[in-house]
Structures are given as C-alpha cells and as structure tokens.
Design a protein around this motif. Structure first.
Motif, PDB file in Angstrom:
ATOM      1  N   UNK A  61      -3.181   8.002 -13.037  1.00  0.00           N
ATOM      2  CA  UNK A  61      -4.056   7.134 -12.252  1.00  0.00           C
ATOM      3  C   UNK A  61      -3.334   5.921 -11.694  1.00  0.00           C
ATOM      4  N   UNK A  62      -2.532   5.270 -12.530  1.00  0.00           N
ATOM      5  CA  UNK A  62      -1.789   4.104 -12.051  1.00  0.00           C
ATOM      6  C   UNK A  62      -0.741   4.483 -11.013  1.00  0.00           C
ATOM      7  N   UNK A  63      -0.073   5.630 -11.217  1.00  0.00           N
ATOM      8  CA  UNK A  63       0.927   6.047 -10.220  1.00  0.00           C
ATOM      9  C   UNK A  63       0.241   6.385  -8.910  1.00  0.00           C
ATOM     10  N   UNK A  64      -0.895   7.058  -8.996  1.00  0.00           N
ATOM     11  CA  UNK A  64      -1.632   7.410  -7.789  1.00  0.00           C
ATOM     12  C   UNK A  64      -2.118   6.157  -7.076  1.00  0.00           C
ATOM     13  N   UNK A  65      -2.551   5.165  -7.846  1.00  0.00           N
ATOM     14  CA  UNK A  65      -3.027   3.914  -7.257  1.00  0.00           C
ATOM     15  C   UNK A  65      -1.909   3.244  -6.461  1.00  0.00           C
ATOM     16  N   UNK A  66      -0.698   3.221  -7.038  1.00  0.00           N
ATOM     17  CA  UNK A  66       0.447   2.632  -6.328  1.00  0.00           C
ATOM     18  C   UNK A  66       0.761   3.386  -5.044  1.00  0.00           C
ATOM     19  N   UNK A  67       0.727   4.704  -5.139  1.00  0.00           N
ATOM     20  CA  UNK A  67       1.024   5.522  -3.945  1.00  0.00           C
ATOM     21  C   UNK A  67      -0.003   5.298  -2.848  1.00  0.00           C
ATOM     22  N   UNK A  68      -1.277   5.228  -3.223  1.00  0.00           N
ATOM     23  CA  UNK A  68      -2.342   5.023  -2.232  1.00  0.00           C
ATOM     24  C   UNK A  68      -2.204   3.642  -1.592  1.00  0.00           C
ATOM     25  N   UNK A  69      -1.908   2.633  -2.404  1.00  0.00           N
ATOM     26  CA  UNK A  69      -1.720   1.282  -1.842  1.00  0.00           C
ATOM     27  C   UNK A  69      -0.575   1.262  -0.843  1.00  0.00           C
ATOM     28  N   UNK A  70       0.543   1.911  -1.199  1.00  0.00           N
ATOM     29  CA  UNK A  70       1.695   1.959  -0.305  1.00  0.00           C
ATOM     30  C   UNK A  70       1.349   2.685   0.992  1.00  0.00           C
ATOM     31  N   UNK A  71       0.622   3.794   0.870  1.00  0.00           N
ATOM     32  CA  UNK A  71       0.235   4.575   2.048  1.00  0.00           C
ATOM     33  C   UNK A  71      -0.688   3.762   2.952  1.00  0.00           C
ATOM     34  N   UNK A  72      -1.648   3.052   2.366  1.00  0.00           N
ATOM     35  CA  UNK A  72      -2.587   2.242   3.161  1.00  0.00           C
ATOM     36  C   UNK A  72      -1.867   1.077   3.822  1.00  0.00           C
ATOM     37  N   UNK A  73      -0.951   0.427   3.100  1.00  0.00           N
ATOM     38  CA  UNK A  73      -0.239  -0.706   3.709  1.00  0.00           C
ATOM     39  C   UNK A  73       0.634  -0.232   4.871  1.00  0.00           C
ATOM     40  N   UNK A  74       1.270   0.923   4.735  1.00  0.00           N
ATOM     41  CA  UNK A  74       2.054   1.468   5.848  1.00  0.00           C
ATOM     42  C   UNK A  74       1.159   1.817   7.028  1.00  0.00           C
ATOM     43  N   UNK A  75      -0.009   2.380   6.748  1.00  0.00           N
ATOM     44  CA  UNK A  75      -0.946   2.731   7.811  1.00  0.00           C
ATOM     45  C   UNK A  75      -1.449   1.477   8.532  1.00  0.00           C
ATOM     46  N   UNK A  76      -1.769   0.440   7.778  1.00  0.00           N
ATOM     47  CA  UNK A  76      -2.239  -0.808   8.396  1.00  0.00           C
ATOM     48  C   UNK A  76      -1.136  -1.474   9.213  1.00  0.00           C
ATOM     49  N   UNK A  77       0.108  -1.405   8.725  1.00  0.00           N
ATOM     50  CA  UNK A  77       1.227  -1.956   9.496  1.00  0.00           C
ATOM     51  C   UNK A  77       1.383  -1.250  10.833  1.00  0.00           C
ATOM     52  N   UNK A  78       1.269   0.094  10.795  1.00  0.00           N
ATOM     53  CA  UNK A  78       1.384   0.855  12.049  1.00  0.00           C
ATOM     54  C   UNK A  78       0.264   0.520  12.996  1.00  0.00           C
ATOM     55  N   UNK A  79      -0.949   0.342  12.464  1.00  0.00           N
ATOM     56  CA  UNK A  79      -2.080   0.000  13.325  1.00  0.00           C
ATOM     57  C   UNK A  79      -1.908  -1.399  13.909  1.00  0.00           C
ATOM     58  N   UNK A  80      -1.356  -2.314  13.137  1.00  0.00           N
ATOM     59  CA  UNK A  80      -1.144  -3.687  13.586  1.00  0.00           C
ATOM     60  C   UNK A  80      -0.084  -3.729  14.679  1.00  0.00           C
ATOM     61  N   UNK A  81       0.987  -2.922  14.534  1.00  0.00           N
ATOM     62  CA  UNK A  81       2.060  -2.895  15.517  1.00  0.00           C
ATOM     63  C   UNK A  81       1.597  -2.289  16.855  1.00  0.00           C
TER      64      UNK A  81
END
Length: 92
Positions: free
Chosen positions: A71-91
């Motif tokens: 669960x904790x590893x999945x949480x980290x992966x999801x956070x990383x994926x969402x932050x990358x997605x938000x960065x791409x949307x912001x750019x």
C-alpha cells in the motif's frame, strides 16, 4: 506480551484436544459437512488433517504486513504519477 502468548498456548491446547476428540468421533461417524468441524479447527486438509487457529493467525499477520508494504509503495507510485501528470498539464 506474556498474556498474549499464554492465550495462544491455551487456544492451541484447546484446539489439539478438540482435534483429538474429533478424530475419535470421525473414526465412527465421518463428518458430512464443514459445520461439524470441532471448535478451534478452521478447515481440514488431507496431509495433516487440521489447520490450526495459530497457523491461520500467522498467515493473516504476514498478509497484513505485506499489504501495508504494498500500500505504501503504491501510494508513492501514484503520487509520482499524478505529480508528473500535473506538471505536463501545467507546461501545456
């Protein structure tokens, strides 16, 4: 901690006595359904005849710890994926 260990010993001892009495009863009348299993026995299996509560508890504890780790590893992966997605949307 000693109270927990003594409680597990008592449960294990009760399960063993119930299992031995069930074995005697089984030799005269084989059980027709899982509802006729003795107290403290969760399921039967052919190799050793019984799965104890202690074995089931250890398996549940191991699965619980593994679930927390995943669960904790999945949480980290999801956070990383969402932050990358938000960065791409912001750019864009």
């Amino acid at each position: 901690m000693e109270n927990v260990q003594s409680a597990f010993r008592k449960i294990s001892k009760d399960a063993k006595t119930a299992a031995s009495s069930a074995m005697e009863a089984q030799s005269t009348h084989p059980p027709s359904s899982s509802s006729s299993l003795p107290y403290g026995v969760l399921a039967t299996r052919p190799s050793r005849q019984w799965v104890s509560i202690w074995t089931c508890s250890k398996l549940c504890a191991a699965c619980f710890v593994a679930g927390i780790f995943v669960g904790y590893t999945l949480k980290r992966r999801v956070r990383r994926w969402i932050s990358n997605l938000l960065r791409r949307m912001k750019d864009d």
